[in-house]
Design a protein around this motif. Structure first.
Motif, PDB file in Angstrom:
ATOM      1  N   TYR A   1       0.829  -1.200   0.000  1.00 22.45           N
ATOM      2  CA  TYR A   1       0.000   0.000   0.000  1.00 22.45           C
ATOM      3  C   TYR A   1       0.870   1.259   0.000  1.00 22.45           C
ATOM      4  O   TYR A   1       1.984   1.249   0.518  1.00 22.45           O
ATOM      5  CB  TYR A   1      -0.893   0.020   1.249  1.00 22.45           C
ATOM      6  CG  TYR A   1      -1.998  -0.992   1.210  1.00 22.45           C
ATOM      7  CD1 TYR A   1      -3.265  -0.646   0.785  1.00 22.45           C
ATOM      8  CD2 TYR A   1      -1.789  -2.307   1.611  1.00 22.45           C
ATOM      9  CE1 TYR A   1      -4.299  -1.569   0.753  1.00 22.45           C
ATOM     10  CE2 TYR A   1      -2.807  -3.246   1.580  1.00 22.45           C
ATOM     11  CZ  TYR A   1      -4.054  -2.864   1.149  1.00 22.45           C
ATOM     12  OH  TYR A   1      -5.068  -3.784   1.121  1.00 22.45           O
TER      13      TYR A   1
ATOM     14  N   ILE B   1      -3.093   0.098   8.317  1.00 23.46           N
ATOM     15  CA  ILE B   1      -3.574  -1.078   7.585  1.00 23.46           C
ATOM     16  C   ILE B   1      -2.823  -2.317   8.058  1.00 23.46           C
ATOM     17  O   ILE B   1      -3.422  -3.364   8.326  1.00 23.46           O
ATOM     18  CB  ILE B   1      -3.412  -0.871   6.059  1.00 23.46           C
ATOM     19  CG1 ILE B   1      -4.362   0.233   5.581  1.00 23.46           C
ATOM     20  CG2 ILE B   1      -3.639  -2.179   5.301  1.00 23.46           C
ATOM     21  CD1 ILE B   1      -4.089   0.724   4.176  1.00 23.46           C
TER      22      ILE B   1
ATOM     23  N   HIS C   1      -7.938   1.624   3.326  1.00 23.47           N
ATOM     24  CA  HIS C   1      -8.380   0.229   3.212  1.00 23.47           C
ATOM     25  C   HIS C   1      -9.785   0.152   3.798  1.00 23.47           C
ATOM     26  O   HIS C   1     -10.024   0.602   4.926  1.00 23.47           O
ATOM     27  CB  HIS C   1      -7.415  -0.673   3.980  1.00 23.47           C
ATOM     28  CG  HIS C   1      -7.714  -2.120   3.869  1.00 23.47           C
ATOM     29  ND1 HIS C   1      -7.486  -2.851   2.738  1.00 23.47           N
ATOM     30  CD2 HIS C   1      -8.235  -2.990   4.771  1.00 23.47           C
ATOM     31  CE1 HIS C   1      -7.845  -4.110   2.935  1.00 23.47           C
ATOM     32  NE2 HIS C   1      -8.305  -4.215   4.163  1.00 23.47           N
TER      33      HIS C   1
END
Length: 151
Positions: free
Chosen positions: A60, A79, A66
């Motif tokens: 990411y 995340i 997310h």
């Protein structure tokens, strides 16, 4: 009078043609779809099956978002922490995901959106195998071809 008729007919023809052009979609190169799978989805599946939240977090961007069943998680580190918490209570195995090749759409020169299906198996409260499945969607930046996604 004939000029007015011609102008009216041309205007009418344009009004019928514009919706047709608006429905045309930019096609995405199938090799790009495969590259996205190889650089993001395949790595994500492997890391998820290994319960490796750090490896998933690395896929990411720093400012990624997310989406989970419980809400939004903002930022790469958050995340990673969220997934580490998931792995404490749910031990998934056989996680797979597929990209729907018809879902891939360009959102300008540096972004695209794609979606697909996922499935996995985990252990229920009594130790029995529980299979679950669902759908996912994400937006990838140009960085995605280097293995990073912004979801």
């Amino acid at each position: 009078m004939k000029i007015r008729l011609v102008v009216a007919l041309v205007g009418l023809a344009i009004s019928f043609a514009l919706p047709t052009f608006a429905q045309q979609k930019e096609t995405v190169d199938p090799q790009l779809i495969q590259k996205l799978y190889d650089t993001i989805s395949k790595k994500w599946n492997e890391a998820y099956n290994n319960h490796d939240a750090a490896a998933i977090g690395a896929l990411y961007t720093e400012d990624a978002v997310h989406v989970t069943p419980d809400g939004f998680v903002y930022g790469r580190k958050a995340i990673e922490n969220s997934l580490a918490d998931v792995f404490k209570s749910w031990q998934p195995k056989n996680h797979t995901s597929t990209i729907d090749p018809h879902s891939v759409r360009m959102l300008g020169p540096d972004n695209l959106t794609r979606s697909g299906e996922w499935s996995e198996t985990g252990k229920g409260k009594n130790g029995e195998d529980v299979s679950i499945k669902g759908y996912w969607s994400e937006i990838d930046t140009r960085e995605a071809t280097d293995g990073r996604s912004v979801c």
